[in-house]
Design a protein around this motif. Structure first.
Motif, PDB file in Angstrom:
ATOM      1  N   PHE A 154      53.284   7.713  53.535  1.00  0.00           N
ATOM      2  CA  PHE A 154      53.157   8.077  52.126  1.00  0.00           C
ATOM      3  C   PHE A 154      54.514   8.268  51.443  1.00  0.00           C
ATOM      4  N   VAL A 155      55.586   7.838  52.104  1.00  0.00           N
ATOM      5  CA  VAL A 155      56.910   7.963  51.506  1.00  0.00           C
ATOM      6  C   VAL A 155      57.013   7.048  50.298  1.00  0.00           C
ATOM      7  N   GLN A 156      57.455   7.591  49.165  1.00  0.00           N
ATOM      8  CA  GLN A 156      57.554   6.828  47.925  1.00  0.00           C
ATOM      9  C   GLN A 156      58.923   6.178  47.757  1.00  0.00           C
ATOM     10  N   GLN A 157      59.962   6.799  48.277  1.00  0.00           N
ATOM     11  CA  GLN A 157      61.308   6.287  48.091  1.00  0.00           C
ATOM     12  C   GLN A 157      61.905   5.871  49.426  1.00  0.00           C
ATOM     13  N   GLN A 158      62.766   4.857  49.361  1.00  0.00           N
ATOM     14  CA  GLN A 158      63.441   4.375  50.550  1.00  0.00           C
ATOM     15  C   GLN A 158      64.418   5.426  51.052  1.00  0.00           C
ATOM     16  N   PRO A 159      64.353   5.844  52.323  1.00  0.00           N
ATOM     17  CA  PRO A 159      65.280   6.852  52.840  1.00  0.00           C
ATOM     18  C   PRO A 159      66.708   6.326  52.896  1.00  0.00           C
ATOM     19  N   ALA A 160      67.637   7.224  53.079  1.00  0.00           N
ATOM     20  CA  ALA A 160      69.050   6.856  53.129  1.00  0.00           C
ATOM     21  C   ALA A 160      69.317   5.901  54.289  1.00  0.00           C
ATOM     22  N   ALA A 161      70.182   4.922  54.030  1.00  0.00           N
ATOM     23  CA  ALA A 161      70.512   3.936  55.058  1.00  0.00           C
ATOM     24  C   ALA A 161      71.154   4.622  56.261  1.00  0.00           C
ATOM     25  N   GLY A 162      70.721   4.226  57.437  1.00  0.00           N
ATOM     26  CA  GLY A 162      71.250   4.801  58.665  1.00  0.00           C
ATOM     27  C   GLY A 162      70.542   6.045  59.134  1.00  0.00           C
ATOM     28  N   SER A 163      69.691   6.624  58.299  1.00  0.00           N
ATOM     29  CA  SER A 163      68.948   7.812  58.718  1.00  0.00           C
ATOM     30  C   SER A 163      67.867   7.412  59.711  1.00  0.00           C
ATOM     31  N   LEU A 164      67.359   8.414  60.422  1.00  0.00           N
ATOM     32  CA  LEU A 164      66.334   8.141  61.427  1.00  0.00           C
ATOM     33  C   LEU A 164      65.064   7.595  60.786  1.00  0.00           C
ATOM     34  N   SER A 165      64.724   8.095  59.597  1.00  0.00           N
ATOM     35  CA  SER A 165      63.549   7.584  58.892  1.00  0.00           C
ATOM     36  C   SER A 165      63.724   6.109  58.542  1.00  0.00           C
ATOM     37  N   ALA A 166      64.945   5.737  58.118  1.00  0.00           N
ATOM     38  CA  ALA A 166      65.208   4.334  57.791  1.00  0.00           C
ATOM     39  C   ALA A 166      65.119   3.452  59.035  1.00  0.00           C
ATOM     40  N   LEU A 167      65.605   3.955  60.167  1.00  0.00           N
ATOM     41  CA  LEU A 167      65.503   3.185  61.412  1.00  0.00           C
ATOM     42  C   LEU A 167      64.050   2.951  61.781  1.00  0.00           C
ATOM     43  N   LEU A 168      63.201   3.957  61.593  1.00  0.00           N
ATOM     44  CA  LEU A 168      61.785   3.815  61.916  1.00  0.00           C
ATOM     45  C   LEU A 168      61.108   2.820  60.971  1.00  0.00           C
ATOM     46  N   LEU A 169      61.414   2.901  59.684  1.00  0.00           N
ATOM     47  CA  LEU A 169      60.803   1.987  58.721  1.00  0.00           C
ATOM     48  C   LEU A 169      61.291   0.559  58.913  1.00  0.00           C
ATOM     49  N   ASN A 170      62.554   0.411  59.319  1.00  0.00           N
ATOM     50  CA  ASN A 170      63.113  -0.920  59.545  1.00  0.00           C
ATOM     51  C   ASN A 170      62.715  -1.499  60.896  1.00  0.00           C
ATOM     52  N   GLY A 171      62.173  -0.649  61.772  1.00  0.00           N
ATOM     53  CA  GLY A 171      61.813  -1.125  63.105  1.00  0.00           C
ATOM     54  C   GLY A 171      63.020  -1.480  63.947  1.00  0.00           C
ATOM     55  N   ASP A 172      64.102  -0.703  63.813  1.00  0.00           N
ATOM     56  CA  ASP A 172      65.336  -0.958  64.565  1.00  0.00           C
ATOM     57  C   ASP A 172      65.133  -0.508  66.014  1.00  0.00           C
ATOM     58  N   SER A 173      64.493  -1.357  66.791  1.00  0.00           N
ATOM     59  CA  SER A 173      64.094  -0.978  68.149  1.00  0.00           C
ATOM     60  C   SER A 173      65.290  -0.732  69.062  1.00  0.00           C
ATOM     61  N   VAL A 174      66.412  -1.412  68.822  1.00  0.00           N
ATOM     62  CA  VAL A 174      67.576  -1.260  69.702  1.00  0.00           C
ATOM     63  C   VAL A 174      68.148   0.156  69.590  1.00  0.00           C
ATOM     64  N   ARG A 175      68.381   0.606  68.371  1.00  0.00           N
ATOM     65  CA  ARG A 175      68.959   1.948  68.174  1.00  0.00           C
ATOM     66  C   ARG A 175      67.955   3.036  68.523  1.00  0.00           C
ATOM     67  N   LEU A 176      66.687   2.810  68.226  1.00  0.00           N
ATOM     68  CA  LEU A 176      65.676   3.800  68.577  1.00  0.00           C
ATOM     69  C   LEU A 176      65.535   3.926  70.092  1.00  0.00           C
ATOM     70  N   LYS A 177      65.624   2.793  70.795  1.00  0.00           N
ATOM     71  CA  LYS A 177      65.566   2.832  72.258  1.00  0.00           C
ATOM     72  C   LYS A 177      66.767   3.575  72.824  1.00  0.00           C
ATOM     73  N   ALA A 178      67.939   3.406  72.202  1.00  0.00           N
ATOM     74  CA  ALA A 178      69.131   4.109  72.676  1.00  0.00           C
ATOM     75  C   ALA A 178      68.973   5.617  72.511  1.00  0.00           C
ATOM     76  N   ILE A 179      68.378   6.051  71.413  1.00  0.00           N
ATOM     77  CA  ILE A 179      68.154   7.491  71.199  1.00  0.00           C
ATOM     78  C   ILE A 179      67.185   8.033  72.244  1.00  0.00           C
ATOM     79  N   PHE A 180      66.118   7.276  72.513  1.00  0.00           N
ATOM     80  CA  PHE A 180      65.147   7.723  73.514  1.00  0.00           C
ATOM     81  C   PHE A 180      65.763   7.713  74.914  1.00  0.00           C
ATOM     82  N   ALA A 181      66.572   6.687  75.211  1.00  0.00           N
ATOM     83  CA  ALA A 181      67.226   6.621  76.521  1.00  0.00           C
ATOM     84  C   ALA A 181      68.157   7.809  76.725  1.00  0.00           C
ATOM     85  N   ASN A 182      68.814   8.263  75.665  1.00  0.00           N
ATOM     86  CA  ASN A 182      69.670   9.443  75.774  1.00  0.00           C
ATOM     87  C   ASN A 182      68.846  10.684  76.123  1.00  0.00           C
TER      88      ASN A 182
END
Length: 309
Positions: A154-182
């Motif tokens: 239900f987010v109306q506005q695009q989150p700030a670039a590089g934020s975790l919300s933006a990574l989730l919306l963009n489907g940046d699986s590489v960076r998200l996997k790195a966070i989970f691996a940590n």
């Protein structure tokens, strides 16, 4: 008689083991599904069945074991490379200084034996392990940051670039996997420190109490891991469904409907264009057709920001 008794004991043990495995899978699946529903903003609106939780728990364990295998393989390759370099450098030196190295090795063995028998030395080692635990542990606020994100649907506005919300919306699986691996590495490190601390504190009367900080950190990471997996690692892919209904309903003109859940009573749907959750009774559906499986946030990042006057 002895054979039948042995078979009965084995069956009882197997039943208990399967029940324990099922409970673990259910708990993991429940935690990651709850975190994912909170992320989407559907907590309390969508409820999954027991089979879904067990299935999700199984996927979690398989993916975590696969990622753990990758981490251990990389560590083994790195350790092997370093060991090879050390061997190439020290092997010639060791050949010419083998007598001195043998004496140094004997002195180190004697010192280690003295540490194992000395109370103050054990206390110093235990204190060092405790410092490593406290210094090397992830900040609770940053560790819990992915679980604080909610209402992504239900987010109306695009989150700030590089934020975790933006990574989730963009489907940046590489960076998200790195966070989970940590996060997984934090759990492994805490588990290793727990084993070492338990071994060091073996002769002490208050062994269990002294090991409590290590146990608490390991339990915290263990509980958070499936929840972080549900947010960071479990890609949300849902069926795109077309429905033939008996009457006109709010989703009749929807461009795209995602099937969030299907129960015996209703369909729970997500209207991607209007950004709304729809419920449709099963009795109102003549037929349903699954068109394809798509990522829930496909193309979402490219959507323009809505401005309110």
């Amino acid at each position: 008689m002895e054979l039948s008794k042995g078979i009965a004991l084995f069956v009882g043990w197997l039943s208990g083991a399967l029940a324990g495995i099922g409970a673990i899978l259910y708990a993991c699946g429940y935690l990651l599904s709850t975190a994912q529903l909170h992320l989407l903003g559907l907590s309390g609106l969508v409820n999954y069945g027991q089979e879904r939780y067990v299935e999700e728990g199984g996927r979690f364990l398989v993916d975590v074991l696969g990622l753990l295998g990758e981490i251990l393989l990389n560590l083994l390759i790195s350790a092997g490379f370093v060991a090879l370099l050390v061997l190439l450098v020290l092997a010639p030196l060791g050949y010419f200084m083998r007598h001195r190295l043998g004496a140094a090795r004997a002195r180190w063995h004697a010192r280690l034996a003295q540490i194992r028998q000395s109370g103050p030395a054990r206390a110093l080692v235990f204190a060092a392990l405790l410092v490593l635990l406290l210094v090397g542990s992830e900040d609770p606020q940053s560790l819990n940051a992915p679980l604080q994100i909610s209402n992504l649907l239900f987010v109306q506005q695009q989150p700030a670039a590089g934020s975790l919300s933006a990574l989730l919306l963009n489907g940046d699986s590489v960076r998200l996997k790195a966070i989970f691996a940590n996060s997984l590495l934090m759990l492994l490190k805490a588990a290793v420190l727990l084993l070492l601390a338990w071994r060091v504190a073996a002769p002490w009367r208050w062994r269990l109490l002294l090991s409590a900080p290590f146990v608490l950190i390991v339990l915290l990471y263990t509980v958070l891991l499936p929840m972080l997996y549900g947010v960071l690692q479990r890609q949300i892919r849902l069926p795109v469904i077309s429905l033939d209904t008996t009457t006109t309903w709010p989703g009749s003109g929807a461009e795209k409907l995602f099937l969030l859940n299907r129960t015996e009573r209703d369909f729970v749907l997500w209207d991607a264009h209007a950004r709304r959750v729809l419920w449709l009774p099963v009795g109102a559906v003549r037929s349903a057709q699954i068109r394809q499986i798509e990522t829930l946030f496909a193309g979402r990042a490219a959507m323009p920001t809505r401005r309110t006057p």
